[in-house]
Design a protein around this motif. Structure first.
Motif, PDB file in Angstrom:
ATOM      1  N   LEU A 116       0.825  -1.211   0.000  1.00  0.00           N
ATOM      2  CA  LEU A 116       0.000   0.000   0.000  1.00  0.00           C
ATOM      3  C   LEU A 116       0.857   1.259   0.000  1.00  0.00           C
ATOM      4  O   LEU A 116       0.540   2.235  -0.700  1.00  0.00           O
ATOM      5  CB  LEU A 116      -0.952  -0.006   1.194  1.00  0.00           C
ATOM      6  CG  LEU A 116      -2.111  -0.994   1.106  1.00  0.00           C
ATOM      7  CD1 LEU A 116      -2.836  -1.097   2.446  1.00  0.00           C
ATOM      8  CD2 LEU A 116      -3.071  -0.608  -0.006  1.00  0.00           C
ATOM      9  N   ASP A 117       1.952   1.252   0.753  1.00  0.00           N
ATOM     10  CA  ASP A 117       2.855   2.410   0.767  1.00  0.00           C
ATOM     11  C   ASP A 117       3.435   2.668  -0.616  1.00  0.00           C
ATOM     12  O   ASP A 117       3.507   3.813  -1.073  1.00  0.00           O
ATOM     13  CB  ASP A 117       3.990   2.197   1.779  1.00  0.00           C
ATOM     14  CG  ASP A 117       3.524   2.322   3.218  1.00  0.00           C
ATOM     15  OD1 ASP A 117       2.436   2.889   3.459  1.00  0.00           O
ATOM     16  OD2 ASP A 117       4.254   1.840   4.110  1.00  0.00           O
ATOM     17  N   LEU A 118       3.859   1.606  -1.300  1.00  0.00           N
ATOM     18  CA  LEU A 118       4.411   1.765  -2.649  1.00  0.00           C
ATOM     19  C   LEU A 118       3.342   2.234  -3.635  1.00  0.00           C
ATOM     20  O   LEU A 118       3.596   3.129  -4.458  1.00  0.00           O
ATOM     21  CB  LEU A 118       5.018   0.449  -3.128  1.00  0.00           C
ATOM     22  CG  LEU A 118       6.365   0.084  -2.501  1.00  0.00           C
ATOM     23  CD1 LEU A 118       6.718  -1.368  -2.802  1.00  0.00           C
ATOM     24  CD2 LEU A 118       7.459   1.017  -3.002  1.00  0.00           C
ATOM     25  N   LEU A 119       2.153   1.659  -3.546  1.00  0.00           N
ATOM     26  CA  LEU A 119       1.087   2.037  -4.473  1.00  0.00           C
ATOM     27  C   LEU A 119       0.682   3.502  -4.308  1.00  0.00           C
ATOM     28  O   LEU A 119       0.290   4.154  -5.280  1.00  0.00           O
ATOM     29  CB  LEU A 119      -0.119   1.110  -4.311  1.00  0.00           C
ATOM     30  CG  LEU A 119       0.106  -0.325  -4.786  1.00  0.00           C
ATOM     31  CD1 LEU A 119      -1.100  -1.197  -4.456  1.00  0.00           C
ATOM     32  CD2 LEU A 119       0.422  -0.380  -6.271  1.00  0.00           C
ATOM     33  N   ARG A 120       0.806   4.025  -3.107  1.00  0.00           N
ATOM     34  CA  ARG A 120       0.506   5.450  -2.892  1.00  0.00           C
ATOM     35  C   ARG A 120       1.419   6.335  -3.728  1.00  0.00           C
ATOM     36  O   ARG A 120       1.016   7.393  -4.214  1.00  0.00           O
ATOM     37  CB  ARG A 120       0.619   5.809  -1.403  1.00  0.00           C
ATOM     38  CG  ARG A 120      -0.624   5.460  -0.628  1.00  0.00           C
ATOM     39  CD  ARG A 120      -0.586   6.004   0.807  1.00  0.00           C
ATOM     40  NE  ARG A 120      -1.396   5.135   1.610  1.00  0.00           N
ATOM     41  CZ  ARG A 120      -0.944   4.181   2.431  1.00  0.00           C
ATOM     42  NH1 ARG A 120       0.348   3.997   2.596  1.00  0.00           N
ATOM     43  NH2 ARG A 120      -1.775   3.420   3.105  1.00  0.00           N
ATOM     44  N   LYS A 121       2.656   5.921  -3.911  1.00  0.00           N
ATOM     45  CA  LYS A 121       3.593   6.695  -4.743  1.00  0.00           C
ATOM     46  C   LYS A 121       3.109   6.745  -6.193  1.00  0.00           C
ATOM     47  O   LYS A 121       3.242   7.767  -6.856  1.00  0.00           O
ATOM     48  CB  LYS A 121       4.994   6.090  -4.668  1.00  0.00           C
ATOM     49  CG  LYS A 121       5.638   6.236  -3.308  1.00  0.00           C
ATOM     50  CD  LYS A 121       7.006   5.588  -3.271  1.00  0.00           C
ATOM     51  CE  LYS A 121       7.607   5.688  -1.881  1.00  0.00           C
ATOM     52  NZ  LYS A 121       8.934   5.060  -1.828  1.00  0.00           N
ATOM     53  N   ALA A 122       2.553   5.646  -6.673  1.00  0.00           N
ATOM     54  CA  ALA A 122       1.999   5.631  -8.034  1.00  0.00           C
ATOM     55  C   ALA A 122       0.753   6.507  -8.107  1.00  0.00           C
ATOM     56  O   ALA A 122       0.554   7.229  -9.086  1.00  0.00           O
ATOM     57  CB  ALA A 122       1.683   4.202  -8.457  1.00  0.00           C
ATOM     58  N   GLU A 123      -0.076   6.441  -7.076  1.00  0.00           N
ATOM     59  CA  GLU A 123      -1.290   7.276  -7.044  1.00  0.00           C
ATOM     60  C   GLU A 123      -0.943   8.758  -7.077  1.00  0.00           C
ATOM     61  O   GLU A 123      -1.663   9.551  -7.677  1.00  0.00           O
ATOM     62  CB  GLU A 123      -2.128   6.940  -5.812  1.00  0.00           C
ATOM     63  CG  GLU A 123      -2.782   5.574  -5.899  1.00  0.00           C
ATOM     64  CD  GLU A 123      -3.466   5.153  -4.603  1.00  0.00           C
ATOM     65  OE1 GLU A 123      -3.343   5.871  -3.581  1.00  0.00           O
ATOM     66  OE2 GLU A 123      -4.101   4.089  -4.617  1.00  0.00           O
ATOM     67  N   GLU A 124       0.168   9.133  -6.448  1.00  0.00           N
ATOM     68  CA  GLU A 124       0.614  10.531  -6.472  1.00  0.00           C
ATOM     69  C   GLU A 124       0.925  10.991  -7.893  1.00  0.00           C
ATOM     70  O   GLU A 124       0.907  12.186  -8.172  1.00  0.00           O
ATOM     71  CB  GLU A 124       1.844  10.715  -5.578  1.00  0.00           C
ATOM     72  CG  GLU A 124       1.537  10.587  -4.105  1.00  0.00           C
ATOM     73  CD  GLU A 124       2.787  10.547  -3.233  1.00  0.00           C
ATOM     74  OE1 GLU A 124       3.928  10.675  -3.772  1.00  0.00           O
ATOM     75  OE2 GLU A 124       2.643  10.375  -2.011  1.00  0.00           O
ATOM     76  N   LYS A 125       1.203  10.059  -8.791  1.00  0.00           N
ATOM     77  CA  LYS A 125       1.470  10.363 -10.205  1.00  0.00           C
ATOM     78  C   LYS A 125       0.191  10.292 -11.042  1.00  0.00           C
ATOM     79  O   LYS A 125       0.238  10.365 -12.260  1.00  0.00           O
ATOM     80  CB  LYS A 125       2.504   9.391 -10.783  1.00  0.00           C
ATOM     81  CG  LYS A 125       3.855   9.489 -10.125  1.00  0.00           C
ATOM     82  CD  LYS A 125       4.524  10.796 -10.493  1.00  0.00           C
ATOM     83  CE  LYS A 125       5.925  10.883  -9.929  1.00  0.00           C
ATOM     84  NZ  LYS A 125       6.575  12.133 -10.275  1.00  0.00           N
ATOM     85  N   GLY A 126      -0.962  10.110 -10.379  1.00  0.00           N
ATOM     86  CA  GLY A 126      -2.236  10.076 -11.086  1.00  0.00           C
ATOM     87  C   GLY A 126      -2.597   8.713 -11.654  1.00  0.00           C
ATOM     88  O   GLY A 126      -3.449   8.611 -12.541  1.00  0.00           O
TER      89      GLY A 126
END
Length: 150
Positions: A116-126
């Motif tokens: 989940l922490d890693l996926l949040r970084k992708a979400e920050e990129k839209g």
């Protein structure tokens, strides 16, 4: 009428000696045909390293696909048993305009928070992300974001 071409690339850290098995398994489970990009078979001296070096190759193979199809959008599917989440997030940060969504099956509960922490970084990129246990969750997410229709 809009024509959409869907290509499937199956990129795995598995080695080419499993190709026939993978094709049979995909056919049996009625998965779409696609191109398999697997690791080279290791030499005798490298057998002790099995499973240790394939992940960097997976990252590079996916980046080559994206570079070869710069105007395409990609959806990345994997699981959190090894390094898929890390690899896909790295790709999402490097190619945010090319990645539509990342789907990670949560098969290792103890790795859920890290995923989940890693996926949040992708979400920050839209980029849309989905960590799921059951395929129905992933399908529901894909409908919600407009990837598939009902």
């Amino acid at each position: 009428m809009l024509n959409i071409l869907i290509l499937f690339f199956y990129v795995s850290s598995s080695e080419w000696n499993l190709y026939d098995y993978l094709v049979s398994t995909f056919s049996f489970n009625q998965l779409p045909e696609g191109s398999f990009l697997l690791n080279q078979i290791k030499r005798w001296k490298d057998l002790l390293k099995t499973g240790k070096t394939g992940h960097e190759g997976k990252l590079m193979r996916i980046m080559r696909i994206i570079d070869a199809f710069p105007n395409q959008k990609f959806i990345l599917f994997g699981d959190n048993s090894q390094r898929d989440t890390e690899i896909y997030t790295t790709i999402a940060i490097k190619y945010p305009e090319s990645i539509e969504a990342i789907y990670i099956r949560n098969i290792r509960q103890e790795k859920q928070d890290a995923a989940l922490d890693l996926l949040r970084k992708a979400e920050e990129k839209g980029i849309h992300t989905c960590l799921f246990k059951d395929s129905k969750e992933a399908m529901s997410h894909a409908v919600r974001i407009g990837l598939i229709g009902i």
